[in-house]
Every structure is written in C-alpha cells, then in structure tokens.
Design an enzyme around this catalytic site. Structure first.
Site, PDB file in Angstrom:
ATOM      1  N   SER A  73       0.835  -1.200   0.000  1.00  0.00           N
ATOM      2  CA  SER A  73       0.000   0.000   0.000  1.00  0.00           C
ATOM      3  C   SER A  73       0.875   1.258   0.000  1.00  0.00           C
ATOM      4  O   SER A  73       1.701   1.429  -0.894  1.00  0.00           O
ATOM      5  CB  SER A  73      -0.953  -0.040   1.189  1.00  0.00           C
ATOM      6  OG  SER A  73      -2.007   0.876   1.015  1.00  0.00           O
ATOM      7  N   ASP A 219      -6.188  -3.581  -2.220  1.00  0.00           N
ATOM      8  CA  ASP A 219      -5.131  -3.230  -1.278  1.00  0.00           C
ATOM      9  C   ASP A 219      -4.448  -4.457  -0.667  1.00  0.00           C
ATOM     10  O   ASP A 219      -5.109  -5.361  -0.144  1.00  0.00           O
ATOM     11  CB  ASP A 219      -5.727  -2.367  -0.172  1.00  0.00           C
ATOM     12  CG  ASP A 219      -4.662  -1.725   0.695  1.00  0.00           C
ATOM     13  OD1 ASP A 219      -4.086  -2.427   1.538  1.00  0.00           O
ATOM     14  OD2 ASP A 219      -4.405  -0.516   0.522  1.00  0.00           O
TER      15      ASP A 219
END
Length: 741
Positions: A73, A219
C-alpha cells in the site's frame, strides 16, 4: 654462529606463518564482502506511511545499508520510489510538493474540461450524474477512480516502471496486493511497476479494483500489510520493519466515514500483521512510529508524519548500529546502487485500447507523441489529462509493451458508467417571505457517444413559474473536433411585466413558445467558442390587462444569432480565478417568414480575484433591444440572486437592462487532501435597473441591492442559501443546489 642460526630460525618461522596470514586476510575480505543482506519492510497505512520517509532519512544519515525492499500500500509507494533510486531528500521533496488534494480528486478542473462540458454546468442542475442500467442505479466501484493518482505515480516512476523484473531496480523490490476473488495475497515481482503499486494501494471502496494479468486486485494490506516474508524471499538475512499501523479505536471515538474505513482496515490487517511480525528473529529491527494522532487521510501533515518516522528510527539506532557502514563502504554501496541502469524508451508505435463507442482516432489525436520520439511522461500525462477532460472515460492509463523489437506505447481507456447515459437534477427556491415564491425543479438526460465521432443527445426540463424544455443533438466534426453543429427543439412558458409607451405597468405578458434552431461553431481550444445559428419559433402572446383590448394572438419569430464566449473560470459556484465573457447579438426579421422585427444584444462578464482565502469579484450584465417589437417580446430581465437581489427571479422587465455588481466571499475551512468540501460565506453589492427606453438609462434611476450568502461545494454539487435586500424595500430568500450563473 649462534646469531646466524637464530636469524635463520626466525626467518623460517615467518615464512611458515605467511600462508596462514594470507588465508586470514582472504577470509577477512570474504567476511567483509559477505556482510548480512539487509531488507527494508514498509507497511501500509495511508498518510501514516509518509513516516517511512523519515525512517529512510535516518538510515541514510547513519549509513545503514538497504539491500532489498518490500512494501504494501503506502509502503509500496514509498518503497518503489526508494528502490527506483530516489534518495531520502528526493522523497521529502516529493511529499512536500505534491498536490495531495489534486492527486485524490478525479474531477477535472474546468481549465482542462472541454467547452461542451463547461456549458453543461450553467444553470442550477447538480454536478452529480445518475446512471441506470436494467432498472437499477449504477454505482461506482470506488469513491474515486484514481486517475490523477495513477498519472502521478507513472510520472514519478517513469524511468523504472517498464524495467521488467523488479529485482533489476537499483534496489531489488517486491510488493503485494490482494486477489479480490479469493482474498489471497498476490506477490508482484515484474511487469509494469506503476500498475503494481496502484494495485497494492487500491483500498476497497475508495479506489476500484485494478486489473492486472487477469486478476482484479485490491489493497495488499488485507492479506499482508507488513510483508516480512517478501524481504526474506529477496534474500534478506535481517530485516528492518516499519509498522505504521495502530490499534483499533474505541467505537465512541470513530466520528466519520474515513475513520470507519480505517478502523475496518485495521481489523482486517491485524491477524496478518501479527503473523508477519512473529516471524522476526534476533537481529531484526522493528520500528514503530507513534502515529496515534494522525489518520489515513492526514496528507496535510506531511512534515509531522516524516518527523515521527525520524524520531522512531533514531530511538532504534542502538539496534541498527551493527549494520552501519564506514564512509568508504557507504560510498561503495551507493555507487553500486546508482550503477544500475534505468530505461528511456523510444516509441515505435502507439496503440489505443478502449471500450467506448468513440473512434480510436479521436483518442489518438489527443496523444501528441509520435513514433520515433523518446517517451516524455510529463507531456504524455498532459495529453491524457486533456482526453480525460472529455468526460467519457473514468480512467486512462498507459504502459510500454515490447512487441518483438518494437516498443509500443499502449494507452488504455475505460469508459465511465455514465457514458451509457445519465441524469442530473437540480432544485432552487426564491421567496420574498411574504406572498411570492418561485420554486424550480430541473432534470436533464444526456446520452453521449451516439456515434464514433462523439455525437451527443441532451434533453433538459425545468418546471416552475417558468417552464422551459430543450432537446438538442450536439455533433463534433472530425477527429480534431474543433467544429460542431447543434440542431435543437425548445418549448417555453414565461410571464413578465408589461409596460406601455408611457412607462406604466399594464399587467403581465404571458408567452408560450415552441421552436427549433440550427447552430454551429468553432471551439477556441478549451477556453472559448464562436457560435452562429438560425432560430424559428411560434409564440403565443396573452396580455393580462383587459383594458388594453388585445386578444391573445400568435406570431412567428425568426432570428440569426451570433455568440462569442470566453470561459476560463475555475468554478461556477465559487470561482476564485479565470474570466467569463458572453457576448451575443441577435437579428429578428422576416427573412425566414417571421413576423417580428427587432435586434437584441447582450454582454455578461465576471472576473474574480483571490488572495489567500479571500475572493473579490467584479461583474456586469448589459442587454438591450431596438426595433418595432423590442418592447413587446425583445425585453430584458433582472431580478434574483446577483441580479438585483431582493427581487424575485426576472421580476423586472424592460427594453434595456444594465447592472454592475461586486462580490466578496471567504473560505471558512482549509483545503483537505481527501474529500475536500469548501465552505464559504459572502456578500454582494449590485447596482442597476431595467429601462423602457434608452433615454431613461441613468444612475439616478438605478437600484442598489445587496445580499449575504453561505454555501458549500458538496458531492452533489454546490449548495447555497442567501438573503437579498434592495433600496426599494424588497427582501428575498434564496436556496439552490447548483451554480451561481
């Protein structure tokens, strides 16, 4: 003799020890050469991940080497840049100078929007588009599509994004995303680096899934937020792990949906984070910046986040010292890292991959790079930004594809859900708080992409004291789309005051008109338009004053129109910069079988000036008509917000209208990096009137009006309330969801 024997004995001993000394030296060199491989692991955490930059800064200052990097991320964003050759100073500069609000805002600024889309914003309809498919509302896969975010990542990684294997970066790198279908971690080791980073940070609900190699990825924090195992896979003997995650908050401290999203992500990542941290061994170093006071959206606190990372890393210097290099070793380490090449691509071919009905040629025309040129990422981003401003596509990306010996620039565009057709709604209320009010409800339907050249059909209906309806077909011409034609049909019902030649009010004049128009023009880039056309309408007129002895009658009205428009305003709700000028001249005559004879001209202009949070604006509205029927149907109207406030909309009517006005508004809140919703308060002064003859125009006859107002740019569009008063004693209250103009 004894001395000779002693000397020979010492010599023999020395020579016997030399091989052992050489072996020891070689062994020492081998040990020095084979120092432990150090891995840097950067976890996810939104804006909290900016603390990674502070950690890297301390590592560089203290000559702690990093041989491999793994990230998730926001850790993948910082990690990819660091692995690509960015120094800590470079990273600090990037973080401090990036326009984070623009990065996380998909809306195209009006300066980059096509003139057609700018014209749609006039009136009181909201900006929000509603699309139906199979009888159901179509919702987006993410709050934003990440268009600007992807382009910025692509620019920053332009020298390395197409390097192939991520192990060939200046620092070997790996990152992770999550398979939307299975929830399994997806380790990314090669391919397009920018797309991989984008996938790793695609927070569910905030950004849509990213399609990569046949999988839809979200994610990476959901499956592996602190990827210690990836650093081990790259050969790390010891890892420096930076975890910017925090413990879940008590429910009573969660006050908005951003915190709800973050709390959900914390809960989802806790188990995989704990597992990864449990694999750390003696010699590994865990750095835990204290991020409790920051949120995933704190991109407006870059310096604070970086400082927290520095503080946490300095507190762990004792554990990091064993890996510290001396000056000579550090210089050699940096030199070896910089020696790895980056790639600059010479483009052999440009391919367009898109799923709209538009011709590929239109998109290709917007891309200025030609075969034989070296790829310029900044220039390509500008080109893509202009194509994106057409409003057809939700996301436009690019990558370099090797087709044998050729390097192909592949531009991929995904059509918006609204490209199938969309509705827009609006509402406004104008009341004098006594016995008069005007409520207006509006709806429009736009069907874009009717053909490969961008033909578009649009219908709008506004219902209130005045009823207006128009349906039009807008057709750009050619791949450049500089010229256009626009046939239309319209229907309107209106009522205004009627004055006789003695300037006495004689009731109202009611009109019901149905007609058509054929217009065409030339676009002056994205800032202006020249338009000409012909109109023809059938108008029924009814005078309410029976003493005039005039029965309802119908006339045919034909006209030629010419309009010149300059529109560079950054907003139609609370503009802070730019210019608006609309000049129009109409000739009404019998050349198309019309019954009316009059000429009408108008000029509307507005110019804002901004300093800090303060915006001042100056504007004017001028119009007038001459000719036989000018006083009957060639009238000009004033009244309403910013048009002599205090009066109802178009309450004043005359053959001429002249008004100047000034505005001032102040932004109450600071710009937010995520979900910015500016809130304003302001006031206006207006001076002018309508006049029944040119000789009546005088400052002595002008009316002074003023207003106070407040508004917010919401996700639905601008919402504002206001109250107006004028020196004739009129007071009105205004409410609207839509623009000022």
């Amino acid at each position: 003799m004894r001395k000779l024997i002693f000397a020979l004995s010492v010599t023999a001993i020395i020579f016997s020890l030399l091989p052992r000394y050489a072996d020891a030296q070689e062994a020492g060199a081998t040990v020095k050469k084979q120092r432990p491989t150090i891995g840097l692991v950067l976890g996810g955490g939104g804006a909290k991940g900016l603390a990674h930059i502070g950690v890297i800064k301390v590592l560089e200052e203290n000559h702690i080497p990093v041989d491999v990097v793994a990230g998730t991320s926001m850790g993948a964003v910082v990690g990819s840049l660091y692995a690509s050759g960015y120094t800590s100073d470079d990273l600090v500069h990037v973080a401090e100078t990036l326009d984070w609000a623009d990065m996380f805002d998909d809306s195209t600024s009006r300066s980059r929007t096509t003139f057609r889309r700018k014209a749609d914003q006039f009136g009181f309809l909201t900006d929000y588009k509603i699309t139906f498919r199979d009888g159901k509302i179509v919702l987006p896969q993410g709050i934003i599509q990440g268009q600007n975010l992807f382009l910025e990542l692509s620019r920053m990684l332009s020298q390395t994004r197409s390097i192939g294997s991520f192990e060939d970066l200046p620092i070997p790198f790996r990152l992770v995303a999550t398979d939307l279908g299975s929830g399994d971690p997806v380790v990314m080791t090669d391919g397009d680096l920018a797309t991989a980073v984008f996938a790793s940070m695609a927070i569910p609900g905030f950004l849509p899934p990213v399609e990569r190699e046949g999988k839809y990825l979200i994610d990476g924090g959901i499956s592996n937020n602190v990827p210690v195992n990836l650093a081990r896979q790259l050969g790390a003997d010891y890892v420096i792990v930076v975890n910017v995650g925090t413990d879940p908050k008590p429910p009573e401290e969660i006050t908005n949906f951003i915190e709800v999203m973050r709390q959900t992500q914390i809960l989802l990542t806790m188990d995989n984070t704990d597992f990864q941290l449990s694999t750390m061994v003696r010699g590994d170093v865990l750095i835990l910046p204290d991020m409790a006071k920051l949120s995933i959206a704190s991109f407006d606190e870059v310096d604070t986040a970086i400082k927290l990372g520095e503080d946490a890393a300095r507190s762990m210097l004792g554990a990091l010292r064993p890996y510290q290099l001396n000056d000579e070793e550090w210089a050699a380490h940096i030199k070896a890292r910089k020696a790895k090449p980056s790639k600059a691509h010479v483009i052999d071919k440009v391919d367009i991959v898109q799923n709209s009905k538009l011709s590929d040629e239109i998109i290709r025309t917007g891309i200025s790079i030609t075969p034989g040129e070296t790829l310029d990422p900044a220039r390509l981003n500008r080109d893509i930004d202009r194509v994106y401003g057409d409003g057809i596509f939700s996301r436009i990306t690019y990558k370099i594809v090797e087709d044998g010996p050729q390097k192909v620039l592949q531009v991929s565009a995904k059509a918006r859900e609204a490209s199938d057709g969309y509705f827009k709604f609006g509402v406004s209320l104008d009341s004098n708080l006594e016995n008069e009010s005007d409520f207006k409800l509006g709806v429009s339907y736009t069907k874009p992409q009717l053909n490969k050249w961008g033909g578009e059909w649009r219908t709008e209906i506004n219902i209130g004291d005045t009823v207006e309806g128009v349906t039009e077909f807008y057709q750009p011409i050619g791949a450049q789309q500089r010229f256009f034609i626009e046939p239309s049909l319209s229907l309107s019902r209106d009522k205004s005051s009627f004055f006789d030649d003695q300037d006495r009010r004689r009731g109202d004049i009611k009109t019901l008109a149905f007609g058509g128009a054929l217009q065409g023009g030339y676009l002056l880039g994205r800032w202006g338009e020249v338009r000409v056309g012909a109109t023809k309408a059938r108008v029924r007129i009814d005078l309410t004053d029976d003493s005039l002895g005039v029965d309802p009658f119908s006339i045919d009205d034909s006209s030629l129109i010419t309009r010149f428009t300059v529109d560079t305003l950054d907003s139609l709700s609370f503009p802070t910069k730019g210019t608006l000028v609309i000049a129009q001249y109409d000739i009404h005559d019998d050349f198309l079988g019309g019954d009316t004879q009059y000429n009408q001209s108008s000029l509307n202009a507005f110019k804002p000036f901004t300093t800090g949070r303060h915006t001042f604006g100056l504007g004017t509205r001028l119009s007038g008509s001459t000719g036989r029927d000018a006083s009957l149907i060639g009238t000009s109207d004033l009244g309403g917000f910013l048009a002599l406030s205090g009066f109802s909309e178009d309450e004043l009517s005359g053959q001429y209208a002249a008004m100047a006005f000034g505005t001032y508004y102040y932004r109450l809140n600071q710009q937010a990096a995520l979900f910015d919703a500016p809130v304003y308060i302001g006031t206006s002064l207006e001076y002018g009137n309508v006049y029944q003859s040119f000789d009546d125009i005088s400052l002595n006859n002008a009316i002074l009006a003023s207003s106070v107002f407040a508004g917010v740019k919401s996700p639905l569009g601008p919402i504002f309330i206001g109250a107006g008063y004028n020196d004739k004693g009129n007071t009105s209250f205004y409410f609207s969801i839509g623009s000022f103009f």
